[in-house]
Design an enzyme around this catalytic site. Structure first.
Site, short mmCIF file in Angstrom:
data_model
loop_
_atom_site.label_atom_id
_atom_site.label_comp_id
_atom_site.label_asym_id
_atom_site.label_seq_id
_atom_site.Cartn_x
_atom_site.Cartn_y
_atom_site.Cartn_z
N HIS A 180 0.85 -1.20 0.00
CA HIS A 180 0.00 0.00 0.00
C HIS A 180 0.87 1.24 0.00
O HIS A 180 1.86 1.33 0.71
CB HIS A 180 -0.93 0.02 1.21
CG HIS A 180 -0.24 -0.24 2.51
ND1 HIS A 180 0.12 -1.50 2.92
CD2 HIS A 180 0.17 0.60 3.48
CE1 HIS A 180 0.73 -1.43 4.09
NE2 HIS A 180 0.79 -0.17 4.45
N HIS A 213 1.08 5.01 1.05
CA HIS A 213 0.48 6.06 1.88
C HIS A 213 0.57 7.37 1.10
O HIS A 213 1.63 7.69 0.54
CB HIS A 213 1.27 6.27 3.18
CG HIS A 213 1.29 5.09 4.11
ND1 HIS A 213 0.51 5.03 5.23
CD2 HIS A 213 2.02 3.95 4.11
CE1 HIS A 213 0.75 3.90 5.88
NE2 HIS A 213 1.67 3.23 5.21
P1 AMP Z 1 2.05 0.16 7.27
O1 AMP Z 1 2.63 0.35 8.66
O2 AMP Z 1 2.83 0.89 6.21
O3 AMP Z 1 1.87 -1.30 6.96
O4 AMP Z 1 0.65 0.87 7.28
C1 AMP Z 1 -0.56 0.21 7.49
C2 AMP Z 1 -1.61 1.27 7.54
O5 AMP Z 1 -2.87 0.66 7.36
C3 AMP Z 1 -1.65 2.03 8.86
O6 AMP Z 1 -1.48 3.42 8.61
C4 AMP Z 1 -3.03 1.69 9.42
O7 AMP Z 1 -3.61 2.78 10.12
C5 AMP Z 1 -3.80 1.34 8.16
N1 AMP Z 1 -4.92 0.44 8.37
C6 AMP Z 1 -4.92 -0.75 8.99
N2 AMP Z 1 -6.16 -1.30 8.96
C7 AMP Z 1 -6.94 -0.45 8.26
C8 AMP Z 1 -8.32 -0.45 7.89
N3 AMP Z 1 -9.16 -1.46 8.23
N4 AMP Z 1 -8.79 0.60 7.19
C9 AMP Z 1 -7.98 1.63 6.86
N5 AMP Z 1 -6.67 1.68 7.16
C10 AMP Z 1 -6.16 0.67 7.88
#
Ligand code: AMP
Ligand code: ZN
Length: 152
Positions: free
Chosen positions: A106, A108
């Site tokens: 993903h 950001h």
């Molecule tokens: P990372 O640390 O780069 O893997 O980021 C994962 C991101 O996914 C974090 O910023 C979380 O807040 C976000 N996240 C996790 N679960 C969800 C969800 N159900 N809906 C939206 N964002 C999410």
């Protein structure tokens, strides 16, 4: 790096794509889904994910990377304009050591303003010439030997 199935039933982002878990959806097309991050570090913090289950940048076929990257400029412009931010980070954490917590790749999109509260600790070191040459030749060898199967 192994071939991966399009969806992984244990993956929270695959479950969002499948509609099993709700999200604050911004845009969806056949290749990507863009939605608001559930734990925003600033207002407008959003995620852009490929619809195929790809763990991270190391496993990402070039055509998936291209399809996601294709959408990033317009999404960044739309999101930043909505929150009146003149700048943004585009961030793809790949691997636990790089703070990846959800193992479905993903990007950001993090809008930035001069007076926001988000802080990125970034302490530049010094690039030594010999070290740079050794490193570059290693990287070039690795790159020449890359599998071509990833974009299959
Ligand atoms: P990372 O640390 O780069 O893997 O980021 C994962 C991101 O996914 C974090 O910023 C979380 O807040 C976000 N996240 C996790 N679960 C969800 C969800 N159900 N809906 C939206 N964002 C999410
Ligand atoms: Zn997934």
């Amino acid at each position: 790096m192994s071939e991966q199935s399009p969806h992984d039933g244990g993956c929270i982002f695959c479950r969002i794509i499948a509609g099993e878990i709700p999200c604050q959806k911004i845009i969806e097309n056949q290749n990507i889904l863009c939605f608001l991050d559930i734990g925003p570090v600033v207002v407008g913090h959003s995620l852009v994910i490929p619809k195929r289950h790809i763990r991270n940048i190391f496993d990402m076929p070039s055509e998936v990377a291209a399809a996601v990257a294709y959408e990033l400029p317009a999404l960044a412009r739309a999101i930043c304009a909505a929150v009146e931010a003149p700048a943004c980070h585009i961030l793809l954490n790949s691997g636990i050591e790089a703070m990846q917590s959800v193992h479905h790749a993903h990007y950001h999109i993090i809008p930035r303003k001069s007076d926001d509260s988000f802080f990125v600790p970034w302490r530049p070191g010094k690039l030594e010439t010999q070290e740079a040459h050794n490193l570059i030749s290693k990287i070039q060898k690795n790159y020449e030997n890359m599998d071509e199967g990833l974009s299959a």
